[in-house]
Design an enzyme around this catalytic site. Structure first.
Site, short mmCIF file in Angstrom:
data_model
loop_
_atom_site.label_atom_id
_atom_site.label_comp_id
_atom_site.label_asym_id
_atom_site.label_seq_id
_atom_site.Cartn_x
_atom_site.Cartn_y
_atom_site.Cartn_z
N HIS A 170 16.69 -37.05 -26.31
CA HIS A 170 15.62 -37.61 -27.15
C HIS A 170 15.28 -36.72 -28.34
O HIS A 170 14.18 -36.77 -28.85
CB HIS A 170 14.38 -37.87 -26.29
CG HIS A 170 14.63 -38.88 -25.21
ND1 HIS A 170 14.82 -40.22 -25.47
CD2 HIS A 170 14.76 -38.74 -23.87
CE1 HIS A 170 15.06 -40.87 -24.33
NE2 HIS A 170 15.02 -39.98 -23.35
N LYS A 225 0.44 -6.42 -20.50
CA LYS A 225 0.55 -6.93 -19.14
C LYS A 225 -0.60 -7.86 -18.78
O LYS A 225 -0.42 -8.86 -18.13
CB LYS A 225 0.61 -5.74 -18.17
CG LYS A 225 0.84 -6.13 -16.73
CD LYS A 225 2.23 -6.70 -16.51
CE LYS A 225 2.41 -7.33 -15.15
NZ LYS A 225 3.52 -8.28 -15.12
N ASN A 230 0.56 0.46 6.65
CA ASN A 230 1.03 -0.49 5.63
C ASN A 230 1.59 -1.69 6.37
O ASN A 230 2.25 -1.51 7.39
CB ASN A 230 2.22 0.09 4.85
CG ASN A 230 1.79 1.04 3.80
OD1 ASN A 230 0.61 1.21 3.55
ND2 ASN A 230 2.77 1.68 3.18
N GLY A 231 1.42 -2.87 5.80
CA GLY A 231 2.00 -4.06 6.43
C GLY A 231 0.90 -4.95 6.96
O GLY A 231 -0.26 -4.84 6.54
N TRP A 256 -3.84 -1.73 -1.13
CA TRP A 256 -3.72 -2.97 -1.91
C TRP A 256 -4.15 -4.05 -0.93
O TRP A 256 -3.40 -4.41 -0.03
CB TRP A 256 -2.26 -3.14 -2.34
CG TRP A 256 -1.99 -4.32 -3.20
CD1 TRP A 256 -1.47 -5.53 -2.81
CD2 TRP A 256 -2.18 -4.41 -4.61
NE1 TRP A 256 -1.35 -6.35 -3.89
CE2 TRP A 256 -1.76 -5.71 -5.00
CE3 TRP A 256 -2.67 -3.53 -5.58
CZ2 TRP A 256 -1.82 -6.13 -6.33
CZ3 TRP A 256 -2.72 -3.97 -6.89
CH2 TRP A 256 -2.30 -5.24 -7.26
N GLU A 267 10.81 -13.16 -23.94
CA GLU A 267 9.96 -11.98 -23.85
C GLU A 267 10.72 -10.67 -24.03
O GLU A 267 10.24 -9.76 -24.68
CB GLU A 267 9.27 -11.92 -22.48
CG GLU A 267 8.19 -12.94 -22.29
CD GLU A 267 7.56 -12.79 -20.91
OE1 GLU A 267 8.25 -13.03 -19.90
OE2 GLU A 267 6.38 -12.44 -20.83
N CYS A 276 0.86 -1.18 0.00
CA CYS A 276 0.00 0.00 0.00
C CYS A 276 0.90 1.23 0.00
O CYS A 276 2.12 1.11 0.04
CB CYS A 276 -0.86 0.03 1.25
SG CYS A 276 -1.74 -1.50 1.54
N ARG A 286 1.57 1.56 -6.41
CA ARG A 286 1.80 0.51 -5.42
C ARG A 286 0.51 -0.22 -5.03
O ARG A 286 0.55 -1.29 -4.44
CB ARG A 286 2.39 1.10 -4.14
CG ARG A 286 3.72 1.77 -4.35
CD ARG A 286 4.12 2.49 -3.10
NE ARG A 286 4.49 1.54 -2.06
CZ ARG A 286 5.72 1.10 -1.89
NH1 ARG A 286 6.69 1.53 -2.65
NH2 ARG A 286 5.99 0.24 -0.94
C1 F6R Z 1 5.18 -13.58 -18.51
C2 F6R Z 1 3.87 -13.01 -18.37
C3 F6R Z 1 2.70 -13.73 -18.95
C4 F6R Z 1 1.63 -13.92 -17.87
C5 F6R Z 1 0.38 -14.56 -18.46
C6 F6R Z 1 -0.66 -14.83 -17.40
O1 F6R Z 1 6.18 -12.77 -18.02
O2 F6R Z 1 3.71 -12.00 -17.76
O3 F6R Z 1 3.08 -14.96 -19.47
O4 F6R Z 1 2.17 -14.73 -16.88
O5 F6R Z 1 -0.17 -13.71 -19.42
O6 F6R Z 1 -1.03 -13.66 -16.74
P1 F6R Z 1 -1.75 -13.70 -15.34
O7 F6R Z 1 -0.83 -14.33 -14.37
O8 F6R Z 1 -2.07 -12.28 -15.04
O9 F6R Z 1 -2.98 -14.54 -15.53
#
Ligand code: F6R
Length: 604
Positions: free
Chosen positions: A503, A599, A99-100, A75, A487, A2, A27
């Site tokens: 293999h 993301k 926080n914590g 958070w 990546e 947080c 955060r």
């Molecule tokens: C790898 C990465 C992706 C996520 C994947 C699942 O660095 O970020 O492979 O791990 O898209 O995302 P979440 O965990 O948010 O369901």
């Protein structure tokens, strides 16, 4: 996880608190709130969701005179992201932000409840303000009551408290969660959980040490240490670069997040470990009644943590476990039986493929659990039960600290189930809990380690491919190492079980094939070593990561001498993350926002 801010002075307190929270929003942002004490009266506002909601709620609130104010962006760890659970938490005449995690909150809450105190929230934080007010009744001063309260708290905290009984003061305490105070020539006092809100507002800051507590008034900054001795502040000059401060001085968010792993793993362990028992307040043990199989389902990095979990569930909890890639599972008409606990794993809790498999499990009346980093996400709302990973906001697209906390939760959960099923002796669970407590130390990045990997990375910028290899639980780690490299470096990399190379893939071996070999000393060392020797004999370029010197390697990264393979796992995890990072940096790529990736993948 947080973010907290505080301000004591004559300027526009509301504006200072809100803009400070804005700097900390990265955060945690599931709710936010402020409390301002001016002229002996409190005004407090809270709002769920992003900070704009709080800004909207406070738009008519004016702060134009001396005030003591505190603010928080949350958070969630204990309790859902609702307005009632948002900070500041209120007593009869005081407010607190924190926080914590207060580990002994349940004991304190029980006592306070039996004395007639009414709790409004589900949080651990609320006990602080009630305990303070209870102590205030028996104390000569608010500071005496605050000191007593702090001595009664167990766990990690950064706390700011304001009270009508001393309305020109902010009380603070810090233990295990970061906090600093800043001053300037105008006698203002600023608090925050990291540098950024203070940049441009004050010139000198004091970073509190664990165990510090005290108070500020217009003319005073009084700090006491954990031995209750008064200490002088140690002021340092504040940096002036905001972005760099957000990244804690690191070049990239991904780098910061790798370095942060020790802290977020500690957060994830907090309150969940006893001597020979793992506790998850958020789930009922009956979740495992009648369960004969665990099915784990996820994508990407989360899938890799699920794979590592399958080794631990079968080895420790002796429960049949299978792992599925979510995008495959949802279309292959799987047989789903009701003695299966369906577990989805997700950093975001929003990944479309994973979410869809959770819906399938629900439609088939399976019990469901989600391991997730974002409270109130779609998966958390849908699953029967959830365990949060407490990694905080992960900004780097390439996931690092989320993976670290997922594996930590899985290790704890496998011991939790082992206890329920009596599949491990208490002494063995106690031994493993001791190991779990060592994980935060095993992932600390030293300058020497980082420098060595930085130097070595220059030899791995070309070639026709990488193989990350490992056995057992180090195979999922090899997969994760390869994924990280793909990546952010855009180089071709595969993760492979060491024993499987012969293999087929060994046909690729030549000096331009780079093998990154994970060779822990406590798990199948001799077997994995032979596999590396086979590749070395075919002239593949080999980088060995191991505590045991390996003379047939071209490069060698020596890891520490841990007493268990899981600690080796965590240390090697950091090595492969840093290696990918440094290769990417040398190739001039955008580490935090690699091409073609997002993301959170909320589409199919
Ligand atoms: C790898 C990465 C992706 C996520 C994947 C699942 O660095 O970020 O492979 O791990 O898209 O995302 P979440 O965990 O948010 O369901």
């Amino acid at each position: 996880m947080c973010g907290i801010v505080g301000y004591l002075g004559e300027k526009d307190t509301k504006e200072i608190l809100l803009s400070g929270l804005k700097e900390l929003e990265y955060r945690g942002y599931d709710s936010a709130g402020i409390a301002v004490l001016q002229d002996g009266n409190f005004n407090s506002y809270k709002a769920v969701g992003k900070l704009v909601n709080l800004e909207e709620k406070t738009k008519d609130f004016v702060t134009d005179k001396f005030a003591a104010g505190i603010g928080h962006t949350r958070w969630a760890t204990h309790g859902k992201p609702t307005e009632l659970n948002a900070h500041p938490h209120v007593g009869q005449s005081s407010y607190v932000v924190h926080n914590g995690i207060i580990e002994n909150y349940a004991t304190l809450k029980k006592e306070l409840t039996s004395e007639g105190v009414k709790f409004l929230s589900q949080t651990d934080t609320e006990v602080i303000v009630h305990q303070f007010e209870k102590n205030l009744k028996k104390s000569d001063s608010a500071f005496e009551a605050f000191t007593k309260t702090v001595s009664e708290l167990e766990g990690a905290y950064a706390i700011l408290l304001v009270t009508k009984s001393e309305d020109k003061t902010i009380f603070f305490a810090k233990n295990g969660s970061p906090m600093l105070v800043g001053i300037n020539e105008e006698n203002e006092k600023y608090f925050a959980s990291s540098d950024t809100p203070l940049i441009g507002r004050c010139s000198d800051v004091n970073y509190f040490e664990d165990g510090d507590y005290g108070f500020v008034t217009k003319n005073q900054l009084a700090i006491f240490n954990k031995k209750n001795a008064k200490v002088e502040p140690k002021f340092t000059k504040l940096s002036t670069n905001k972005l760099s401060a957000q990244k804690d001085g690191h070049r990239f968010f991904m780098e910061k997040e790798i370095y942060e792993q020790s802290t977020v793993i500690s957060d994830t362990l907090l309150g969940r470990l006893r001597d020979s028992q793992v506790l998850f307040d958020e789930i009922e043990s009956s979740l495992f009644d009648g369960i004969n199989e665990i099915k784990l389902c996820a994508c990407g990095t989360s899938y890799h943590s699920a794979l590592s979990a399958s080794y631990m569930f079968e080895r420790y909890a002796k429960i049949k476990t299978s792992v599925e890639v979510a995008s495959e599972f949802r279309y292959r008409e799987p047989v789903m039986t009701q003695d299966t606990l369906f577990v989805v794993i997700s950093q975001s809790g929003e990944t479309a493929d994973t979410l869809e498999t959770l819906k399938m499990a629900k439609r088939n009346n399976l019990k469901t659990l989600v391991i997730c980093n974002v409270d109130n996400s779609s998966m958390v709302r849908l699953a029967d039960a959830s365990i949060l990973t407490r990694a905080g906001v992960e900004k780097g697209v390439a996931s690092t600290k989320a993976f670290a906390t997922q594996v930590t939760v899985f290790w704890m959960l496998s011991l939790y189930v082992a206890k329920l099923k009596n599949s491990l002796a208490d002494a063995e669970i106690a031994r493993q809990i001791k190991l779990l407590r060592q994980v935060p130390a095993s992932v600390k990045v030293t300058d020497d380690r980082h420098e060595r990997i930085k130097r070595l990375s220059k030899r791995y910028l070309h070639g026709h491919g990488f193989f990350f290899i490992g056995r057992d639980v180090f195979f999922p780690l090899a997969l994760e190492g390869a994924l990280k490299l793909k990546e952010i470096s855009y180089l071709h990399a595969e993760g492979y079980p060491s024993g499987e190379m012969k293999h087929g893939p060994i046909a690729l071996a030549d000096p331009e094939l780079f093998t990154i070999a994970l060779l822990p000393q406590h798990l199948l060392y001799e077997k994995a070593k032979s596999n590396v020797e086979e590749l070395s004999a075919r002239d593949s370029t080999i980088c060995v990561i191991s505590p045991i010197v390996f003379d047939k390697a071209d490069d060698f990264i020596q890891t520490g001498n841990h007493e268990d393979y899981m600690l080796e796992f965590f240390e090697m995890m950091v090595v492969v993350q840093l290696l990918s990072l440094e290769i990417s940096v040398r190739l001039g790529n955008d580490v935090d926002m690699p091409r073609n990736l997002a993301k959170s993948v909320t589409v199919e």
